[in-house]
Design a protein around this motif. Structure first.
Motif, mmCIF file in Angstrom:
data_model
loop_
_atom_site.group_PDB
_atom_site.id
_atom_site.type_symbol
_atom_site.label_atom_id
_atom_site.label_comp_id
_atom_site.label_asym_id
_atom_site.label_seq_id
_atom_site.Cartn_x
_atom_site.Cartn_y
_atom_site.Cartn_z
ATOM 1 N N ILE A 60 0.846 -1.212 0.000
ATOM 2 C CA ILE A 60 0.000 0.000 0.000
ATOM 3 C C ILE A 60 0.870 1.247 0.000
ATOM 4 O O ILE A 60 0.597 2.222 -0.727
ATOM 5 N N LEU A 61 1.949 1.240 0.794
ATOM 6 C CA LEU A 61 2.859 2.382 0.827
ATOM 7 C C LEU A 61 3.551 2.579 -0.522
ATOM 8 O O LEU A 61 3.728 3.720 -0.981
ATOM 9 N N LEU A 62 3.948 1.481 -1.154
ATOM 10 C CA LEU A 62 4.614 1.572 -2.462
ATOM 11 C C LEU A 62 3.698 2.192 -3.506
ATOM 12 O O LEU A 62 4.143 2.964 -4.366
ATOM 13 N N ILE A 63 2.418 1.850 -3.445
ATOM 14 C CA ILE A 63 1.462 2.429 -4.390
ATOM 15 C C ILE A 63 1.184 3.887 -4.036
ATOM 16 O O ILE A 63 1.135 4.768 -4.908
ATOM 17 N N ALA A 64 1.036 4.167 -2.738
ATOM 18 C CA ALA A 64 0.696 5.523 -2.290
ATOM 19 C C ALA A 64 1.786 6.528 -2.641
ATOM 20 O O ALA A 64 1.487 7.676 -2.994
ATOM 21 N N VAL A 65 3.062 6.098 -2.563
ATOM 22 C CA VAL A 65 4.146 7.044 -2.801
ATOM 23 C C VAL A 65 4.167 7.527 -4.251
ATOM 24 O O VAL A 65 4.653 8.628 -4.538
ATOM 25 N N TRP A 119 9.718 8.778 -2.743
ATOM 26 C CA TRP A 119 10.033 9.241 -1.402
ATOM 27 C C TRP A 119 8.830 9.938 -0.756
ATOM 28 O O TRP A 119 8.171 10.757 -1.396
ATOM 29 N N PHE A 120 8.584 9.620 0.511
ATOM 30 C CA PHE A 120 7.710 10.434 1.348
ATOM 31 C C PHE A 120 8.599 11.441 2.069
ATOM 32 O O PHE A 120 9.685 11.092 2.544
ATOM 33 N N GLU A 121 8.137 12.677 2.149
ATOM 34 C CA GLU A 121 8.929 13.704 2.803
ATOM 35 C C GLU A 121 8.124 14.362 3.911
ATOM 36 O O GLU A 121 7.025 14.863 3.686
ATOM 37 N N PHE A 122 8.699 14.339 5.125
ATOM 38 C CA PHE A 122 8.056 14.952 6.286
ATOM 39 C C PHE A 122 9.035 15.948 6.896
ATOM 40 O O PHE A 122 9.824 15.604 7.778
ATOM 41 N N GLY A 123 9.007 17.176 6.410
ATOM 42 C CA GLY A 123 9.954 18.178 6.871
ATOM 43 C C GLY A 123 11.368 17.806 6.454
ATOM 44 O O GLY A 123 11.675 17.681 5.272
ATOM 45 N N GLN A 124 12.249 17.608 7.454
ATOM 46 C CA GLN A 124 13.644 17.252 7.187
ATOM 47 C C GLN A 124 13.847 15.746 7.012
ATOM 48 O O GLN A 124 14.933 15.291 6.671
ATOM 49 N N VAL A 125 12.781 14.975 7.283
ATOM 50 C CA VAL A 125 12.892 13.515 7.236
ATOM 51 C C VAL A 125 12.304 12.990 5.933
ATOM 52 O O VAL A 125 11.169 13.336 5.572
ATOM 53 N N ARG A 126 13.074 12.162 5.231
ATOM 54 C CA ARG A 126 12.607 11.519 4.005
ATOM 55 C C ARG A 126 12.595 10.007 4.207
ATOM 56 O O ARG A 126 13.468 9.457 4.878
ATOM 57 N N ILE A 140 7.748 -0.803 -7.893
ATOM 58 C CA ILE A 140 8.963 0.005 -7.773
ATOM 59 C C ILE A 140 9.445 0.469 -9.149
ATOM 60 O O ILE A 140 9.922 1.594 -9.303
ATOM 61 N N ILE A 141 9.315 -0.394 -10.154
ATOM 62 C CA ILE A 141 9.655 0.016 -11.518
ATOM 63 C C ILE A 141 8.757 1.167 -11.966
ATOM 64 O O ILE A 141 9.211 2.106 -12.639
ATOM 65 N N ALA A 142 7.478 1.129 -11.573
ATOM 66 C CA ALA A 142 6.545 2.209 -11.908
ATOM 67 C C ALA A 142 6.955 3.526 -11.254
ATOM 68 O O ALA A 142 6.575 4.600 -11.718
#
Length: 486
Positions: free
Chosen positions: A89-94, A107-114, A160-162
């Protein structure tokens, strides 16, 4: 059955833990070496990459301690399905919600954290494979079982290829070693290798050469497995040998003829080769039918599939691969020279490693490193920093540490009494090996530049944490078994 945590602690393989600690420290000091001339002077400064990596080292070590002492080792098998689905689900959501970087939305980005879900997908896939393949009565030879594990591997790989993360997806090829250990026929690995060779030969040499090579290999394999080597040497080998010289003979005739005819100019020897193969196949199939050689039918199917791949290679290369991927492959295969463009990273990396000599230039004294000639030197190309400043001896030492780590994991996995632990151990070893092989391969020009970290050494919090969790789950599973079986 209950056992104290002291028993678990006592049976930990401290050699693996020591390898882990040595590698993360090597990574940390070389990350600082790669950026010390352009970032804060202190290796501990949290505003610089080395300082951030030090923080992630602390977080990763805490995670390792929690894995050993806070969680029941049995939980990983019971939660494997839930973890696998969550990561999918996370792989699709990103793809839809993530931040785009270098053409990849991974990549998910939350401020300074990726955070990169692809990093933890190796953990979830390994756990899921160990759960499914470790079940009683599982056999790789069963079609249903094979399709199940193939689906477990291919689903995250394709997602991941997508995301345009080709490097992370390529790591999943390493799971083929796990399947082979658990009973997958070696012929499948051979077919995968042949497909890669045919693809490269079609691009670098010619479709004729690729199909000739395919015909020689398939006919030879058929002769060996059906006991017809004498016939192969008497009939097939001479025919194939003559066919192999036709293109060069035709070019020589045309070059030495003052006015070559239209037929010679337009004649394509590939059509002759295909005609000969087309005539030979029915004869071979009829002979196999009479002799009841079932293997021959598989060889004919492989030959037909290989010819189809050869004819599809140009389409796949020009229409499926993206422009930057095509350029990297062309530079790698020597089809194009581009020392200032796509090939710049590799060219500078090889200069850095070569300039290190036997013992290196000394810590913080690498000129390629200090002046930033190699892009991404703290991440994907961290190995060239090691090669330049620590030389051949230092680079070899790092590789030997990895070899020991992988070998130790496989050794412990083989000693395991539980299938789950054994299979998971092989998954861990395969993931680390693929990262090691691809990363070092691309820094010395043997692999295309596809952006993949060197385990435990490259800069990156999500990578370090993911590899830590991946490794220490195996360490605790192995330790848990030793309490009962040693």
């Amino acid at each position: 059955m209950t056992t104290s945590r002291n028993g678990l602690f006592k049976n930990i393989d401290w050699a693996l833990v020591l390898c882990y600690l040595v590698l993360i420290v090597i990574g940390w000091i070389n990350i600082y070496a790669s950026i010390h001339s352009s970032e804060p002077s202190s290796i501990f400064d949290p505003s610089g990459r080395s300082g951030k990596q030090f923080i992630w080292m602390g977080i990763s070590i805490v995670a390792a301690v929690l894995i050993i002492f806070a969680f029941n080792p049995r939980i990983y098998e019971s939660l494997s399905l839930a973890v696998y689905i969550s990561v999918i689900i996370l792989l699709i959501a990103v793809i839809f919600l993530g931040t785009e970087a270098k053409g990849s939305r991974s990549w998910f980005e939350f401020g300074q954290v990726r955070f990169q879900p692809a990093e933890i997908s190796k953990i979830s896939t390994s756990l899921m494979l160990a759960t499914i393949m470790g079940q009683f009565g599982f056999k790789m030879s069963k079609t249903r079982n094979f399709l199940t594990v193939a689906g477990i591997i291919l689903l995250p790989m394709l997602i991941i290829i997508a995301q345009n993360e080709t490097g992370s997806a390529l790591v999943y090829v390493g799971f083929a070693f796990v399947l082979y250990r658990e009973g997958l026929s070696g012929w499948l690995l051979f077919i995968i290798g042949m497909a890669i060779v045919l693809f490269i030969m079609t691009l670098m040499v010619s479709p004729y050469a690729a199909i000739m090579f395919l015909a020689v290999v398939t006919s030879f394999c058929n002769a060996v497995c059906t006991g017809q080597m004498k016939d192969w040497w008497k009939k097939y080998f001479p025919t194939l040998l003559v066919l192999s010289f036709i293109p060069s003979a035709l070019r020589k005739i045309i070059s030495t003829t003052e006015t070559p005819g239209t037929f010679l100019l337009n004649f394509n020897p590939l059509y002759l080769l295909l005609a000969v193969i087309g005539i030979a196949i029915p004869v071979v199939v009829y002979h196999a039918y009479r002799k009841r050689h079932i293997f021959t039918y598989l060889v004919v199917a492989a030959l037909a599939s290989g010819i189809l791949l050869v004819y599809s290679a140009d389409f796949l290369f020009n229409n499926v691969l993206q422009d930057h991927q095509r350029k990297r492959i062309e530079v790698l295969l020597g089809m194009k020279e581009d020392p200032s463009g796509v090939g710049y990273n590799v060219n500078q990396s090889m200069i850095a490693i070569g300039s290190g000599g036997l013992l290196g230039k000394g810590y913080l004294n690498g000129t390629q490193t200090t002046y930033g000639f190699v892009p991404e030197q703290s991440t994907d190309f961290i190995f060239c920093t090691i090669g330049e400043e620590w030389g051949f001896v230092g680079a070899t030492t790092v590789i030997l540490i990895y070899v020991f780590l992988i070998g130790r994991i496989i050794h412990n996995a083989e000693r395991s009494k539980e299938s789950f632990t054994r299979i998971y151990g092989y998954c861990v070893a395969s993931c680390i090996f693929m990262h090691l092989f691809i990363n070092i391969g691309m820094t010395i020009g043997l692999m295309p530049v596809i952006g993949i970290p060197l385990p435990f050494i490259s800069y990156g919090g999500s990578s370090l944490l993911a590899f830590t969790v991946l490794l220490f789950i195996f360490i605790v599973l192995d330790s848990n078994e030793k309490r009962y079986f040693v």
